[in-house]
Design a protein around this motif. Structure first.
Motif, PDB file in Angstrom:
ATOM      1  N   THR A  11       0.831  -1.198   0.000  1.00 55.27           N
ATOM      2  CA  THR A  11       0.000   0.000   0.000  1.00 55.27           C
ATOM      3  C   THR A  11       0.870   1.254   0.000  1.00 55.27           C
ATOM      4  O   THR A  11       0.591   2.239  -0.707  1.00 55.27           O
ATOM      5  CB  THR A  11      -0.951  -0.002   1.215  1.00 55.27           C
ATOM      6  N   ALA A  12       1.965   1.229   0.752  1.00 51.63           N
ATOM      7  CA  ALA A  12       2.880   2.370   0.801  1.00 51.63           C
ATOM      8  C   ALA A  12       3.532   2.584  -0.558  1.00 51.63           C
ATOM      9  O   ALA A  12       3.684   3.728  -1.022  1.00 51.63           O
ATOM     10  CB  ALA A  12       3.936   2.162   1.886  1.00 51.63           C
ATOM     11  N   GLU A  13       3.931   1.492  -1.216  1.00 50.96           N
ATOM     12  CA  GLU A  13       4.532   1.612  -2.544  1.00 50.96           C
ATOM     13  C   GLU A  13       3.523   2.164  -3.550  1.00 50.96           C
ATOM     14  O   GLU A  13       3.856   3.008  -4.392  1.00 50.96           O
ATOM     15  CB  GLU A  13       5.040   0.234  -3.010  1.00 50.96           C
ATOM     16  N   GLU A  14       2.267   1.693  -3.456  1.00 48.73           N
ATOM     17  CA  GLU A  14       1.226   2.191  -4.348  1.00 48.73           C
ATOM     18  C   GLU A  14       0.967   3.679  -4.114  1.00 48.73           C
ATOM     19  O   GLU A  14       0.771   4.449  -5.064  1.00 48.73           O
ATOM     20  CB  GLU A  14      -0.073   1.395  -4.148  1.00 48.73           C
ATOM     21  N   LEU A  15       1.001   4.083  -2.841  1.00 40.80           N
ATOM     22  CA  LEU A  15       0.808   5.501  -2.525  1.00 40.80           C
ATOM     23  C   LEU A  15       1.955   6.345  -3.065  1.00 40.80           C
ATOM     24  O   LEU A  15       1.736   7.446  -3.583  1.00 40.80           O
ATOM     25  CB  LEU A  15       0.673   5.704  -1.017  1.00 40.80           C
ATOM     26  N   GLU A  16       3.188   5.848  -2.957  1.00 47.46           N
ATOM     27  CA  GLU A  16       4.336   6.576  -3.499  1.00 47.46           C
ATOM     28  C   GLU A  16       4.225   6.708  -5.012  1.00 47.46           C
ATOM     29  O   GLU A  16       4.510   7.777  -5.574  1.00 47.46           O
ATOM     30  CB  GLU A  16       5.637   5.863  -3.116  1.00 47.46           C
ATOM     31  N   MET A  17       3.776   5.635  -5.686  1.00 48.30           N
ATOM     32  CA  MET A  17       3.606   5.685  -7.138  1.00 48.30           C
ATOM     33  C   MET A  17       2.493   6.676  -7.499  1.00 48.30           C
ATOM     34  O   MET A  17       2.617   7.447  -8.455  1.00 48.30           O
ATOM     35  CB  MET A  17       3.287   4.295  -7.696  1.00 48.30           C
ATOM     36  N   THR A  18       1.430   6.666  -6.718  1.00 50.02           N
ATOM     37  CA  THR A  18       0.332   7.592  -6.967  1.00 50.02           C
ATOM     38  C   THR A  18       0.789   9.026  -6.769  1.00 50.02           C
ATOM     39  O   THR A  18       0.446   9.917  -7.558  1.00 50.02           O
ATOM     40  CB  THR A  18      -0.865   7.277  -6.037  1.00 50.02           C
ATOM     41  N   VAL A  19       1.578   9.280  -5.729  1.00 55.53           N
ATOM     42  CA  VAL A  19       2.097  10.631  -5.483  1.00 55.53           C
ATOM     43  C   VAL A  19       2.991  11.059  -6.639  1.00 55.53           C
ATOM     44  O   VAL A  19       2.918  12.203  -7.109  1.00 55.53           O
ATOM     45  CB  VAL A  19       2.844  10.675  -4.126  1.00 55.53           C
ATOM     46  N   GLU A  20       3.827  10.165  -7.131  1.00 56.31           N
ATOM     47  CA  GLU A  20       4.703  10.492  -8.264  1.00 56.31           C
ATOM     48  C   GLU A  20       3.873  10.780  -9.520  1.00 56.31           C
ATOM     49  O   GLU A  20       4.174  11.714 -10.273  1.00 56.31           O
ATOM     50  CB  GLU A  20       5.692   9.348  -8.517  1.00 56.31           C
ATOM     51  N   GLU A  21       2.827   9.978  -9.753  1.00 60.80           N
ATOM     52  CA  GLU A  21       1.961  10.210 -10.894  1.00 60.80           C
ATOM     53  C   GLU A  21       1.249  11.559 -10.770  1.00 60.80           C
ATOM     54  O   GLU A  21       1.100  12.290 -11.756  1.00 60.80           O
ATOM     55  CB  GLU A  21       0.929   9.084 -11.023  1.00 60.80           C
ATOM     56  N   LEU A  22       0.811  11.887  -9.557  1.00 58.11           N
ATOM     57  CA  LEU A  22       0.159  13.179  -9.326  1.00 58.11           C
ATOM     58  C   LEU A  22       1.127  14.331  -9.559  1.00 58.11           C
ATOM     59  O   LEU A  22       0.747  15.366 -10.125  1.00 58.11           O
ATOM     60  CB  LEU A  22      -0.430  13.248  -7.923  1.00 58.11           C
ATOM     61  N   ARG A  23       2.384  14.180  -9.128  1.00 60.59           N
ATOM     62  CA  ARG A  23       3.385  15.226  -9.373  1.00 60.59           C
ATOM     63  C   ARG A  23       3.611  15.407 -10.873  1.00 60.59           C
ATOM     64  O   ARG A  23       3.681  16.534 -11.375  1.00 60.59           O
ATOM     65  CB  ARG A  23       4.700  14.880  -8.674  1.00 60.59           C
ATOM     66  N   ALA A  24       3.710  14.288 -11.598  1.00 53.27           N
ATOM     67  CA  ALA A  24       3.928  14.365 -13.050  1.00 53.27           C
ATOM     68  C   ALA A  24       2.718  15.017 -13.727  1.00 53.27           C
ATOM     69  O   ALA A  24       2.864  15.872 -14.613  1.00 53.27           O
ATOM     70  CB  ALA A  24       4.174  12.971 -13.628  1.00 53.27           C
TER      71      ALA A  24
END
Length: 157
Positions: A11-24
């Motif tokens: 879940t933490a990895e998915e959240l980090e990926m989601t945050v990176e996608e949101l930044r992009a």
């Protein structure tokens, strides 16, 4: 490692990926916003240029009005000549009604007190000509309409 701990890490990895996608996506949105602002500035500049050209000696209103008149003549010609003979009488009645509206406008032009304006005399004479032509059109229309209606009457005898 427990199953719960593994689930938390995923879940933490998915959240980090989601945050990176949101930044992009945020960066792409900022770039698109800058491009839209630049396009709006260009469009505003072009509109200003077109407006200055329109007021700086572009085609006069007379040319536009003459073009509209010419198009109306062509459209009227093709509309009238494509009408079937059964519809000529109603069409003539509508033409007479339009001519009566023209007469009202022409009488207003003749009677208007515009002698102080530069085109006062010209407007009055054009009104007189319009009254004369519309009168001929109305009376001729009524004569033609009566003649066409007489064709449908039974002959006595």
């Amino acid at each position: 490692m427990s199953q719960e701990q593994t689930h938390i890490e995923k879940t933490a990895e998915e959240l980090e990926m989601t945050v990176e996608e949101l930044r992009a996506a945020s960066e792409q949105l900022a770039a698109a916003s800058e491009e839209a602002d630049a396009a709006a500035a260009k469009a505003e500049s072009l509109l200003g240029t077109l407006d200055s050209l329109a007021h700086a000696g572009g085609p006069s209103d007379l040319i536009y009005l003459a073009a509209i008149f010419a198009l109306a003549c062509f459209v009227g010609y093709y509309v009238v000549w494509s009408v079937t003979p059964a519809l000529h009488t109603p069409l003539m009645s509508v033409t007479n009604a339009v001519s009566s509206v023209v007469i009202v406008g022409a009488l207003i032009a003749v009677g208007a007190d515009i002698t102080q304006s530069p085109a006062g005399g010209l407007s009055r004479w054009l009104g007189v000509i319009a009254v004369a032509l519309a009168s001929v059109n109305i009376f001729g229309g009524f004569l033609v309409t009566n003649r066409m209606l007489a064709m449908y009457k039974k002959k006595g005898g």
